[in-house]
Write a protein that holds these residues in place. Structure first.
Motif, PDB file in Angstrom:
ATOM      1  N   ALA A 120       0.902  -1.081  -0.030  1.00 32.15           N
ATOM      2  CA  ALA A 120      -0.100   0.065   0.026  1.00 32.15           C
ATOM      3  C   ALA A 120       0.856   1.357   0.146  1.00 32.15           C
ATOM      4  CB  ALA A 120      -0.853   0.001   1.326  1.00 32.15           C
ATOM      5  N   ARG A 121       2.021   1.054   0.616  1.00 37.65           N
ATOM      6  CA  ARG A 121       2.891   2.533   0.851  1.00 37.65           C
ATOM      7  C   ARG A 121       3.535   2.607  -0.469  1.00 37.65           C
ATOM      8  NH1 ARG A 121       8.199   2.398   0.542  1.00 37.65           N
ATOM      9  NH2 ARG A 121       9.292   3.873   1.704  1.00 37.65           N
ATOM     10  N   GLN A 122       3.861   1.590  -1.114  1.00 38.13           N
ATOM     11  CA  GLN A 122       4.563   1.598  -2.608  1.00 38.13           C
ATOM     12  C   GLN A 122       3.795   2.191  -3.562  1.00 38.13           C
ATOM     13  OE1 GLN A 122       6.124  -1.987  -3.777  1.00 38.13           O
ATOM     14  NE2 GLN A 122       7.603  -0.838  -5.385  1.00 38.13           N
ATOM     15  N   GLU A 123       2.263   1.830  -3.417  1.00 39.84           N
ATOM     16  CA  GLU A 123       1.600   2.269  -4.507  1.00 39.84           C
ATOM     17  C   GLU A 123       1.260   3.944  -4.054  1.00 39.84           C
ATOM     18  OE1 GLU A 123      -1.243   2.085  -7.583  1.00 39.84           O
ATOM     19  OE2 GLU A 123       0.379   0.627  -6.975  1.00 39.84           O
ATOM     20  N   PHE A 124       0.956   4.156  -2.735  1.00 38.77           N
ATOM     21  CA  PHE A 124       0.867   5.407  -2.491  1.00 38.77           C
ATOM     22  C   PHE A 124       1.719   6.397  -2.798  1.00 38.77           C
ATOM     23  CE2 PHE A 124       0.590   9.234   0.634  1.00 38.77           C
ATOM     24  CZ  PHE A 124      -0.960   9.623   0.298  1.00 38.77           C
ATOM     25  N   LEU A 125       3.252   6.093  -2.662  1.00 40.60           N
ATOM     26  CA  LEU A 125       4.205   6.969  -2.961  1.00 40.60           C
ATOM     27  C   LEU A 125       4.421   7.121  -4.499  1.00 40.60           C
ATOM     28  CD1 LEU A 125       7.077   5.793  -0.692  1.00 40.60           C
ATOM     29  CD2 LEU A 125       5.940   7.781  -0.648  1.00 40.60           C
ATOM     30  N   LYS A 126       3.826   6.047  -5.363  1.00 40.65           N
ATOM     31  CA  LYS A 126       3.902   6.291  -6.945  1.00 40.65           C
ATOM     32  C   LYS A 126       2.895   7.165  -7.335  1.00 40.65           C
ATOM     33  CE  LYS A 126       2.182   2.691  -9.482  1.00 40.65           C
ATOM     34  NZ  LYS A 126       1.831   1.508  -9.811  1.00 40.65           N
ATOM     35  N   HIS A 127       1.816   7.515  -6.445  1.00 40.21           N
ATOM     36  CA  HIS A 127       0.876   8.503  -6.882  1.00 40.21           C
ATOM     37  C   HIS A 127       0.961   9.760  -6.222  1.00 40.21           C
ATOM     38  CE1 HIS A 127      -1.648   5.791  -9.134  1.00 40.21           C
ATOM     39  NE2 HIS A 127      -1.567   4.723  -8.448  1.00 40.21           N
ATOM     40  N   ASN A 128       1.771   9.798  -5.231  1.00 38.21           N
ATOM     41  CA  ASN A 128       2.200  10.901  -4.308  1.00 38.21           C
ATOM     42  C   ASN A 128       3.566  11.034  -4.114  1.00 38.21           C
ATOM     43  OD1 ASN A 128      -0.802  11.787  -3.533  1.00 38.21           O
ATOM     44  ND2 ASN A 128      -0.709   9.511  -3.223  1.00 38.21           N
ATOM     45  N   PRO A 129       4.587  11.310  -5.043  1.00 33.63           N
ATOM     46  CA  PRO A 129       6.014  11.311  -5.173  1.00 33.63           C
ATOM     47  C   PRO A 129       6.819  12.257  -4.205  1.00 33.63           C
ATOM     48  CG  PRO A 129       5.238  11.700  -7.409  1.00 33.63           C
ATOM     49  CD  PRO A 129       4.074  11.449  -6.449  1.00 33.63           C
ATOM     50  N   ARG A 130       6.101  13.233  -4.018  1.00 37.28           N
ATOM     51  CA  ARG A 130       6.796  14.344  -3.357  1.00 37.28           C
ATOM     52  C   ARG A 130       6.182  14.696  -1.864  1.00 37.28           C
ATOM     53  NH1 ARG A 130      10.964  15.955  -6.440  1.00 37.28           N
ATOM     54  NH2 ARG A 130      10.450  15.536  -8.538  1.00 37.28           N
ATOM     55  N   CYS A 131       7.275  15.326  -1.223  1.00 37.94           N
ATOM     56  CA  CYS A 131       7.050  15.487   0.269  1.00 37.94           C
ATOM     57  C   CYS A 131       6.027  16.534   0.361  1.00 37.94           C
ATOM     58  CB  CYS A 131       8.331  15.731   0.783  1.00 37.94           C
ATOM     59  SG  CYS A 131       8.226  16.457   2.496  1.00 37.94           S
ATOM     60  N   ALA A 132       5.128  16.327   1.290  1.00 32.25           N
ATOM     61  CA  ALA A 132       4.122  17.490   1.687  1.00 32.25           C
ATOM     62  C   ALA A 132       4.387  18.614   2.141  1.00 32.25           C
ATOM     63  CB  ALA A 132       3.036  16.673   2.326  1.00 32.25           C
ATOM     64  N   MET A 133       5.581  18.594   2.804  1.00 34.57           N
ATOM     65  CA  MET A 133       6.437  19.636   3.468  1.00 34.57           C
ATOM     66  C   MET A 133       7.216  20.501   2.593  1.00 34.57           C
ATOM     67  SD  MET A 133       6.838  18.598   7.280  1.00 34.57           S
ATOM     68  CE  MET A 133       5.123  18.131   8.412  1.00 34.57           C
ATOM     69  N   CYS A 134       8.078  20.051   1.723  1.00 28.72           N
ATOM     70  CA  CYS A 134       8.952  20.476   0.924  1.00 28.72           C
ATOM     71  C   CYS A 134       9.086  20.367  -0.462  1.00 28.72           C
ATOM     72  CB  CYS A 134      10.287  20.258   1.570  1.00 28.72           C
ATOM     73  SG  CYS A 134      10.995  18.759   1.181  1.00 28.72           S
ATOM     74  N   GLY A 135       8.305  19.365  -0.968  1.00 29.06           N
ATOM     75  CA  GLY A 135       8.327  18.948  -2.387  1.00 29.06           C
ATOM     76  C   GLY A 135       9.432  18.320  -2.971  1.00 29.06           C
ATOM     77  N   GLN A 136      10.310  17.583  -2.155  1.00 25.87           N
ATOM     78  CA  GLN A 136      11.383  16.789  -2.766  1.00 25.87           C
ATOM     79  C   GLN A 136      11.024  15.630  -2.651  1.00 25.87           C
ATOM     80  OE1 GLN A 136      14.790  17.770  -2.970  1.00 25.87           O
ATOM     81  NE2 GLN A 136      14.082  19.577  -2.793  1.00 25.87           N
ATOM     82  N   LEU A 137      11.800  14.574  -3.343  1.00 27.33           N
ATOM     83  CA  LEU A 137      11.056  13.060  -3.415  1.00 27.33           C
ATOM     84  C   LEU A 137      10.636  12.573  -2.103  1.00 27.33           C
ATOM     85  CD1 LEU A 137      13.360  11.554  -6.295  1.00 27.33           C
ATOM     86  CD2 LEU A 137      10.936  12.191  -6.086  1.00 27.33           C
ATOM     87  N   ALA A 138       9.871  12.077  -1.876  1.00 30.78           N
ATOM     88  CA  ALA A 138       9.205  11.435  -0.520  1.00 30.78           C
ATOM     89  C   ALA A 138       9.796  10.017  -0.743  1.00 30.78           C
ATOM     90  CB  ALA A 138       7.812  11.539  -0.340  1.00 30.78           C
ATOM     91  N   ASN A 139       9.743   9.541   0.530  1.00 26.11           N
ATOM     92  CA  ASN A 139      10.429   8.048   0.699  1.00 26.11           C
ATOM     93  C   ASN A 139       9.585   7.399   1.800  1.00 26.11           C
ATOM     94  OD1 ASN A 139      11.572   9.115   2.694  1.00 26.11           O
ATOM     95  ND2 ASN A 139      13.818   8.312   2.258  1.00 26.11           N
TER      96      ASN A 139
END
Length: 117
Positions: A55-74
């Motif tokens: 579920a986490r991998q799927e969510f990050l595929k659709h939401n790849p950017r950090c909600a706070m700074c816009g950098q790549l999220a992990n």
């Protein structure tokens, strides 16, 4: 030029440079965190299993950017800490993508701040 604060005296009696931590403080912090980790349930026991990883991998595929700074999220963070509650754990409206820096610093400070009434 910014003034530098003078060294300070640690509770253990050692003189510590401004902006640095005494070795005794670092050792005490590590011991405190180790005690906490021994009492804490494992990640699997807290619900972070294979189903969560998918579920986490799927969510990050659709939401790849950090909600706070816009950098790549992990990291997928629970906006409202779930504290073991399945409904909050799996509620995707309660998820946000964060980079490691914001998950491990800003978000942790926010969650540990005293509740004001």
């Amino acid at each position: 030029m910014k003034p530098v604060a003078p060294p300070r005296l640690c509770a253990c009696g050692k003189i510590v440079a401004s902006g640095e931590r005494c070795q005794c403080q670092i050792i005490n912090d590590r011991a405190r965190k180790a005690r906490h980790d021994r009492r804490r349930p494992s990640a699997r026991q807290r619900g972070y299993n294979h189903e969560w990883r998918k579920a986490r991998q799927e969510f990050l595929k659709h939401n790849p950017r950090c909600a706070m700074c816009g950098q790549l999220a992990n990291t997928v963070d629970h906006i409202i800490p779930h504290k073991g509650e399945d409904r909050l754990f799996w509620d995707k409206a309660n998820w946000q993508a964060l980079c490691a820096h914001h998950h491990n610093s800003a978000k942790q400070r926010e969650e540990h701040r005293p509740v004001q009434s």
